[in-house]
Design an enzyme around this catalytic site. Structure first.
Site, PDB file in Angstrom:
ATOM      1  N   ALA A  65       6.848   9.737 -17.529  1.00 38.54           N
ATOM      2  CA  ALA A  65       7.939  10.251 -18.359  1.00 38.54           C
ATOM      3  C   ALA A  65       8.718   9.036 -18.859  1.00 38.54           C
ATOM      4  O   ALA A  65       8.660   7.955 -18.257  1.00 38.54           O
ATOM      5  CB  ALA A  65       8.830  11.167 -17.537  1.00 38.54           C
ATOM      6  N   GLY A 110       4.488  11.079 -14.720  1.00 32.82           N
ATOM      7  CA  GLY A 110       4.184  12.194 -15.612  1.00 32.82           C
ATOM      8  C   GLY A 110       2.772  12.117 -16.188  1.00 32.82           C
ATOM      9  O   GLY A 110       2.204  13.140 -16.577  1.00 32.82           O
ATOM     10  N   GLU A 113       0.600  13.542 -13.545  1.00 34.75           N
ATOM     11  CA  GLU A 113       0.883  14.986 -13.531  1.00 34.75           C
ATOM     12  C   GLU A 113       0.236  15.680 -14.729  1.00 34.75           C
ATOM     13  O   GLU A 113      -0.255  16.800 -14.612  1.00 34.75           O
ATOM     14  CB  GLU A 113       2.401  15.202 -13.511  1.00 34.75           C
ATOM     15  CG  GLU A 113       3.009  14.779 -12.165  1.00 34.75           C
ATOM     16  CD  GLU A 113       4.524  14.652 -12.197  1.00 34.75           C
ATOM     17  OE1 GLU A 113       5.049  14.017 -13.140  1.00 34.75           O
ATOM     18  OE2 GLU A 113       5.190  15.168 -11.285  1.00 34.75           O
ATOM     19  N   GLU A 133       7.485   7.721  -8.562  1.00 33.02           N
ATOM     20  CA  GLU A 133       8.869   8.199  -8.739  1.00 33.02           C
ATOM     21  C   GLU A 133       9.835   7.761  -7.649  1.00 33.02           C
ATOM     22  O   GLU A 133      10.979   7.425  -7.939  1.00 33.02           O
ATOM     23  CB  GLU A 133       8.882   9.730  -8.859  1.00 33.02           C
ATOM     24  CG  GLU A 133       8.353  10.256 -10.183  1.00 33.02           C
ATOM     25  CD  GLU A 133       6.855  10.474 -10.186  1.00 33.02           C
ATOM     26  OE1 GLU A 133       6.174  10.007  -9.251  1.00 33.02           O
ATOM     27  OE2 GLU A 133       6.362  11.106 -11.132  1.00 33.02           O
TER      28      GLU A 133
HETATM   29  N1  CO8 Z   1       8.937   4.942 -19.893  1.00 34.73           N
HETATM   30  C1  CO8 Z   1       9.433   4.238 -20.921  1.00 34.73           C
HETATM   31  N2  CO8 Z   1       8.851   3.117 -21.393  1.00 34.73           N
HETATM   32  C2  CO8 Z   1       7.733   2.685 -20.758  1.00 34.73           C
HETATM   33  C3  CO8 Z   1       7.182   3.359 -19.658  1.00 34.73           C
HETATM   34  C4  CO8 Z   1       7.839   4.548 -19.220  1.00 34.73           C
HETATM   35  N3  CO8 Z   1       7.369   5.309 -18.225  1.00 34.73           N
HETATM   36  N4  CO8 Z   1       6.102   2.677 -19.245  1.00 34.73           N
HETATM   37  C5  CO8 Z   1       5.977   1.638 -20.065  1.00 34.73           C
HETATM   38  N5  CO8 Z   1       6.959   1.608 -20.977  1.00 34.73           N
HETATM   39  C6  CO8 Z   1       7.197   0.622 -22.032  1.00 34.73           C
HETATM   40  C7  CO8 Z   1       7.769  -0.660 -21.473  1.00 34.73           C
HETATM   41  O1  CO8 Z   1       9.168  -0.533 -21.283  1.00 34.73           O
HETATM   42  C8  CO8 Z   1       7.382  -1.655 -22.545  1.00 34.73           C
HETATM   43  O2  CO8 Z   1       8.286  -1.509 -23.611  1.00 34.73           O
HETATM   44  P1  CO8 Z   1       8.837  -2.857 -24.385  1.00 34.73           P
HETATM   45  O3  CO8 Z   1       7.601  -3.469 -24.985  1.00 34.73           O
HETATM   46  O4  CO8 Z   1       9.775  -2.281 -25.396  1.00 34.73           O
HETATM   47  O5  CO8 Z   1       9.457  -3.694 -23.333  1.00 34.73           O
HETATM   48  C9  CO8 Z   1       6.049  -1.138 -23.025  1.00 34.73           C
HETATM   49  O6  CO8 Z   1       5.956   0.234 -22.606  1.00 34.73           O
HETATM   50  C10 CO8 Z   1       4.871  -1.874 -22.408  1.00 34.73           C
HETATM   51  O7  CO8 Z   1       5.026  -1.849 -21.016  1.00 34.73           O
HETATM   52  P2  CO8 Z   1       4.968  -3.193 -20.103  1.00 34.73           P
HETATM   53  O8  CO8 Z   1       5.409  -4.369 -20.883  1.00 34.73           O
HETATM   54  O9  CO8 Z   1       5.705  -2.883 -18.834  1.00 34.73           O
HETATM   55  O10 CO8 Z   1       3.402  -3.276 -19.860  1.00 34.73           O
HETATM   56  P3  CO8 Z   1       2.655  -3.916 -18.591  1.00 34.73           P
HETATM   57  O11 CO8 Z   1       1.211  -3.926 -18.922  1.00 34.73           O
HETATM   58  O12 CO8 Z   1       3.304  -5.182 -18.159  1.00 34.73           O
HETATM   59  O13 CO8 Z   1       2.911  -2.839 -17.402  1.00 34.73           O
HETATM   60  C11 CO8 Z   1       2.959  -0.645 -16.415  1.00 34.73           C
HETATM   61  C12 CO8 Z   1       2.346  -1.561 -17.488  1.00 34.73           C
HETATM   62  C13 CO8 Z   1       2.551  -1.129 -15.018  1.00 34.73           C
HETATM   63  C14 CO8 Z   1       2.433   0.756 -16.649  1.00 34.73           C
HETATM   64  C15 CO8 Z   1       4.514  -0.678 -16.534  1.00 34.73           C
HETATM   65  O14 CO8 Z   1       4.862  -0.452 -17.886  1.00 34.73           O
HETATM   66  C16 CO8 Z   1       5.190   0.363 -15.710  1.00 34.73           C
HETATM   67  O15 CO8 Z   1       5.334   0.188 -14.496  1.00 34.73           O
HETATM   68  N6  CO8 Z   1       5.649   1.465 -16.345  1.00 34.73           N
HETATM   69  C17 CO8 Z   1       6.371   2.513 -15.667  1.00 34.73           C
HETATM   70  C18 CO8 Z   1       5.461   3.358 -14.817  1.00 34.73           C
HETATM   71  C19 CO8 Z   1       6.250   4.412 -14.096  1.00 34.73           C
HETATM   72  O16 CO8 Z   1       7.038   4.134 -13.210  1.00 34.73           O
HETATM   73  N7  CO8 Z   1       6.010   5.693 -14.484  1.00 34.73           N
HETATM   74  C20 CO8 Z   1       6.666   6.808 -13.865  1.00 34.73           C
HETATM   75  C21 CO8 Z   1       7.891   7.183 -14.613  1.00 34.73           C
HETATM   76  S1  CO8 Z   1       8.789   8.456 -13.797  1.00 34.73           S
HETATM   77  C22 CO8 Z   1       7.970   9.863 -14.160  1.00 34.73           C
HETATM   78  O17 CO8 Z   1       6.982   9.885 -14.828  1.00 34.73           O
HETATM   79  C23 CO8 Z   1       8.566  11.117 -13.593  1.00 34.73           C
HETATM   80  C24 CO8 Z   1       7.996  12.355 -14.232  1.00 34.73           C
HETATM   81  C25 CO8 Z   1       8.885  13.542 -14.076  1.00 34.73           C
HETATM   82  C26 CO8 Z   1      10.210  13.325 -14.624  1.00 34.73           C
HETATM   83  C27 CO8 Z   1      11.128  14.497 -14.527  1.00 34.73           C
HETATM   84  C28 CO8 Z   1      12.542  14.034 -14.739  1.00 34.73           C
HETATM   85  C29 CO8 Z   1      13.574  14.977 -14.613  1.00 34.73           C
END
Ligand code: CO8
Length: 259
Positions: A65, A110, A113, A133
């Site tokens: 998400a 997400g 999921e 999460e």
């Molecule tokens: N949300 C927003 N932006 C994201 C997300 C995300 N989940 N994942 C990646 N991005 C963005 C980064 O911020 C980055 O943006 P920018 O270029 O503007 O800085 C761009 O995508 C590229 O990402 P990275 O530079 O981080 O790329 P890497 O190859 O270095 O890393 C990863 C890739 C490992 C996937 C890393 O991006 C990461 O850890 N992302 C987050 C993963 C995560 O924690 N996902 C779970 C999120 S929580 C969730 O899904 C809960 C679901 C239910 C929610 C219900 C809420 C009420």
């Protein structure tokens, strides 16, 4: 229909839906969830689509998400955002057509999921799965606490959710989270091949099978068996049952009509 964050295309009777926010690794924001909701309705209504493949554009399936959107939410808004995702994923799960998730790259939070709401998961060898999460101060919010244990069992689901550890495709295969792992460049071919094999069968029978499995898994065994019995019986009211069995006896390929 024009989408901003999705691409929908058709290949014969196969629909291919790609989450398309590659700059944010296809993170699911509200708009993408709204579009996904519309797209699932569209596929449900389209009699020419027999099987749906869900995948991600670029190097991720879905990296979760959208954290930037979630960061400032209050409790009411957080609940509403979770509710939006849960509803659209449930709609996908209940789609009256098989759904294959072709998981290319990150399937985190997400994203994991989303793929668990599909019927079948095929992963590329570089796919990465996880529920990160608790490392962000939240629980899984798009039904991960419910679908993960149903797919991989309670102990493994608890380990993955409590540790927030990501797992590679091979481990996902070993624990039964994915059906198969294929070479990255072969992912879409393999998904399409499987979709075509499914689409070549009697569609009503496929749909009834999905319904029997989904409903049966949520109830006691006697009710579940009676669900199968009723749907099995209903098949005999269709031309396709007559055609399938006649074709077998005449040693030819069946020509199914029902969509
Ligand atoms: N949300 C927003 N932006 C994201 C997300 C995300 N989940 N994942 C990646 N991005 C963005 C980064 O911020 C980055 O943006 P920018 O270029 O503007 O800085 C761009 O995508 C590229 O990402 P990275 O530079 O981080 O790329 P890497 O190859 O270095 O890393 C990863 C890739 C490992 C996937 C890393 O991006 C990461 O850890 N992302 C987050 C993963 C995560 O924690 N996902 C779970 C999120 S929580 C969730 O899904 C809960 C679901 C239910 C929610 C219900 C809420 C009420």
């Amino acid at each position: 229909m024009e989408f901003q964050n999705l691409i929908f295309e058709k290949k014969g009777s196969i629909g291919i839906l790609s989450i398309n926010r590659p700059k944010a690794l296809n993170a699911l924001n509200s708009q993408t969830l709204d579009e996904l909701d519309l797209a699932v309705d569209m596929v449900q209504e389209d009699n020419d689509v027999h099987v749906l493949i869900v995948t991600g554009a670029g190097r991720a399936f879905v990296a979760g998400a959208d954290i930037a959107e979630m960061k400032e939410l209050n409790a009411i808004e957080g609940k509403a955002f979770g509710d939006k995702g849960m509803k659209v994923f449930r709609k996908l799960e209940l789609l009256e057509k098989p759904v294959i998730a072709a998981v290319n790259g990150f399937a985190l939070g997400g994203g994991c999921e989303l793929c668990m709401s599909a019927d079948i998961r095929i992963a590329s060898e570089d796919a990465l799965f996880g529920q990160p999460e608790v490392g962000l101060g939240i629980t899984p919010g798009f039904s991960g606490t419910q679908r993960l244990p149903r797919i991989v069992g309670e102990g493994i689901a608890k380990e993955l959710i409590f540790t927030a550890r990501n797992i590679k495709a091979e481990e996902a295969l070993r624990i039964g989270l994915v059906n198969r792992v294929v070479a990255t460049e072969e992912l879409m071919n393999e998904a399409i091949k499987m979709a075509e094999k499914i689409a070549s069968n009697a569609q009503l029978a496929v749909r009834f099978s999905k319904e029997a499995i989904n409903r049966g898994l949520q109830t006691d065994i006697d009710t579940a068996i009676s669900i199968e019995r009723d749907l099995f019986g209903l098949c005999f009211a269709t031309e396709d049952q007559k055609e399938g069995m006649t074709a077998f006896l005449e040693k030819r390929r069946a020509d199914y009509k029902l969509k």
